[in-house]
Design a protein around this motif. Sequence first.
Motif, PDB file in Angstrom:
ATOM      1  N   LEU A 139      67.195  31.387  97.501  1.00 39.54           N
ATOM      2  CA  LEU A 139      68.071  31.125  96.799  1.00 39.54           C
ATOM      3  C   LEU A 139      68.058  30.867  95.297  1.00 39.54           C
ATOM      4  CD1 LEU A 139      70.604  29.021  99.169  1.00 39.54           C
ATOM      5  CD2 LEU A 139      70.090  32.078  99.073  1.00 39.54           C
ATOM      6  N   LYS A 140      67.998  31.850  94.237  1.00 38.48           N
ATOM      7  CA  LYS A 140      66.752  31.761  93.142  1.00 38.48           C
ATOM      8  C   LYS A 140      68.005  30.873  91.784  1.00 38.48           C
ATOM      9  CE  LYS A 140      63.015  33.806  95.577  1.00 38.48           C
ATOM     10  NZ  LYS A 140      62.614  32.627  95.404  1.00 38.48           N
ATOM     11  N   ASP A 141      69.034  31.323  92.182  1.00 38.11           N
ATOM     12  CA  ASP A 141      70.393  31.241  90.993  1.00 38.11           C
ATOM     13  C   ASP A 141      70.625  29.917  90.748  1.00 38.11           C
ATOM     14  OD1 ASP A 141      69.734  33.687  90.317  1.00 38.11           O
ATOM     15  OD2 ASP A 141      71.342  34.398  91.377  1.00 38.11           O
ATOM     16  N   TYR A 142      70.146  28.672  91.870  1.00 36.23           N
ATOM     17  CA  TYR A 142      70.358  27.238  91.730  1.00 36.23           C
ATOM     18  C   TYR A 142      69.548  26.364  91.764  1.00 36.23           C
ATOM     19  CZ  TYR A 142      73.914  29.600  94.328  1.00 36.23           C
ATOM     20  OH  TYR A 142      74.755  30.544  95.478  1.00 36.23           O
ATOM     21  N   CYS A 143      69.898  24.864  90.836  1.00 34.61           N
ATOM     22  CA  CYS A 143      68.711  23.428  91.301  1.00 34.61           C
ATOM     23  C   CYS A 143      68.837  23.460  92.679  1.00 34.61           C
ATOM     24  CB  CYS A 143      69.304  22.974  89.790  1.00 34.61           C
ATOM     25  SG  CYS A 143      69.084  23.160  88.218  1.00 34.61           S
ATOM     26  N   LYS A 144      67.556  22.539  92.650  1.00 32.66           N
ATOM     27  CA  LYS A 144      67.666  21.832  94.433  1.00 32.66           C
ATOM     28  C   LYS A 144      67.393  20.958  94.142  1.00 32.66           C
ATOM     29  CE  LYS A 144      66.619  26.728  95.357  1.00 32.66           C
ATOM     30  NZ  LYS A 144      65.785  28.041  95.511  1.00 32.66           N
ATOM     31  N   VAL A 145      68.226  19.792  95.131  1.00 35.09           N
ATOM     32  CA  VAL A 145      67.730  18.521  95.365  1.00 35.09           C
ATOM     33  C   VAL A 145      67.406  18.492  96.715  1.00 35.09           C
ATOM     34  CG1 VAL A 145      68.296  16.157  94.808  1.00 35.09           C
ATOM     35  CG2 VAL A 145      69.132  18.165  93.568  1.00 35.09           C
ATOM     36  N   ALA A 146      66.141  17.697  97.350  1.00 36.21           N
ATOM     37  CA  ALA A 146      65.362  18.077  98.015  1.00 36.21           C
ATOM     38  C   ALA A 146      65.322  16.971  98.720  1.00 36.21           C
ATOM     39  CB  ALA A 146      64.141  18.454  99.136  1.00 36.21           C
ATOM     40  N   VAL A 147      65.731  16.109  99.888  1.00 30.10           N
ATOM     41  CA  VAL A 147      65.629  14.904 100.303  1.00 30.10           C
ATOM     42  C   VAL A 147      64.783  14.642 101.884  1.00 30.10           C
ATOM     43  CG1 VAL A 147      66.291  13.022 101.008  1.00 30.10           C
ATOM     44  CG2 VAL A 147      68.040  13.731  99.271  1.00 30.10           C
TER      45      VAL A 147
END
Length: 366
Positions: free
Chosen positions: A290-298
Motif C-alpha cells: 500500500l503505497k499511499d499511506y504512512c505506517k506505524v508497525a508495532v
Amino acid sequence: MGKIRVLVVDDSAFMRKLITDFLVEHESIEVVGTARNGEDALAKIEEINPDVITLDVEMPVLNGLEALKVIMNKYPRPVIMLSSTTKEGAENTILSLQYGAFDFITKPSGAISLDLHKVKEELKEKVILANSSRRNKTISRFTEKKTPLTVNEYSKIDSIDYKSPTSFDKNHLKSSIVCIGTSTGGPRALQHVLTKIPANIDAPIFIVQHMPPGFTHSLASRLNSISSIEVKEAVNGELVKKGTAYIAPGGSHLKIVKTGTSLTIKIDQSAIRNGHRPSVDVMFDSISELKDYCKVAVIMTGMGSDGSEGLKKLKSTGVVKAISESEQTSVVYGMPKAAVATNLVDKVENVENIAAAIMNFLTNQR
C-alpha cells in the motif's frame, strides 16, 4: 540445573495421568504433584511449591478461573491453561490470559481428550518456555476503565536511528495505518495498548495475535467491551474503517488490499509462514504494497521472530515508524528482540507507553 517442577490440575483422573505421562517424557520436566480441582490445587501449591502449573479451565468445587485469580494474587508463577474450544471455553480462556495465565493449550476434543497426544509437543514446549520466561517482570494489573491517552502523555525513550534506503515523498501521504504483531502474552499486552487508544484515532489498526481457530472472536469481543475504539475479528471482504481495530481470525492470514480508494480485508488459508497462520510477516508484507499511506508497525511480546522480515519489507517500501516492546515488559522477549536486531526499530517502549508512542507517530509522521 534442576528439573522444571510441574503441578498438573484436572478434575479427570484420566487426563491427569495422560498429561503427566506426556510431560515426564521430557528429560527437563518433573511432575511433582497432581490436583483434582482448584481448591485442591491451592493446597498443593502451598505444600510443594511448583515452578509451573497446568490448570484445567472447567472443574468443580473451584474452577480454573477462580483458582487462577488466587494463584496470581498469592502464589504468582507461570500457569498454562487447558481449555476446550467451545464458545464458553474460549471466553474463559481469554479471561484467564487477562487474569495472568502465561498461555493456553486447546484440548482437541473436549473435556476428556483421548487425542491429547496431538498437542503433546506443544504442551512440553510451553512448560519449558513458561519456566524460562522472566515472570518477575510481569506487567502491572489491568484496569477496565476506558482511558484513552492524549499525545501529551507520551513519554520519550531514546530511539534507534534508522536511515531509509529509499527516499519517499511524505507530502502526498494523506492517510495512516497501524499494524501490530504479537504472540505469547499478547492478549494482555493488547489490552494495555488498545484501551489507551482514543476513539477519534485517524487510522485503522490491524492486528495479528498468534492463536488457533475459535479464540480470536472472544478476544476481540472482550477488548471491544473495554476500549474506546471498536475492536472486532476481521471478516473477509469488509471495507476498512478508521477508529477500528481488526484482529486476524485464528488459523487464517490477514491481508489488506486496495480497492479503488478504499482498503479491504482479505482473509485466507494460504501457506503457513514461519510456523504461523496468522503470520505477522504476511500481514506486514501485504501492508507494504500500500503505497499511499504512512505506517506505524508495532511488534510486542512473543516467541520467535515473526514480523522481522515483514518489517524489513515495510521499511524498504514506504514511510514507516516501528515500535518494539521492551524486554522489561515482554512476557517472552523473542519477537521484539528479533525486531530490534534488524536495526529498523525507531522506539523501544514499555507496553504501557506503546499507545502514546503510536499516537505521537501518527501526529508527527505526516
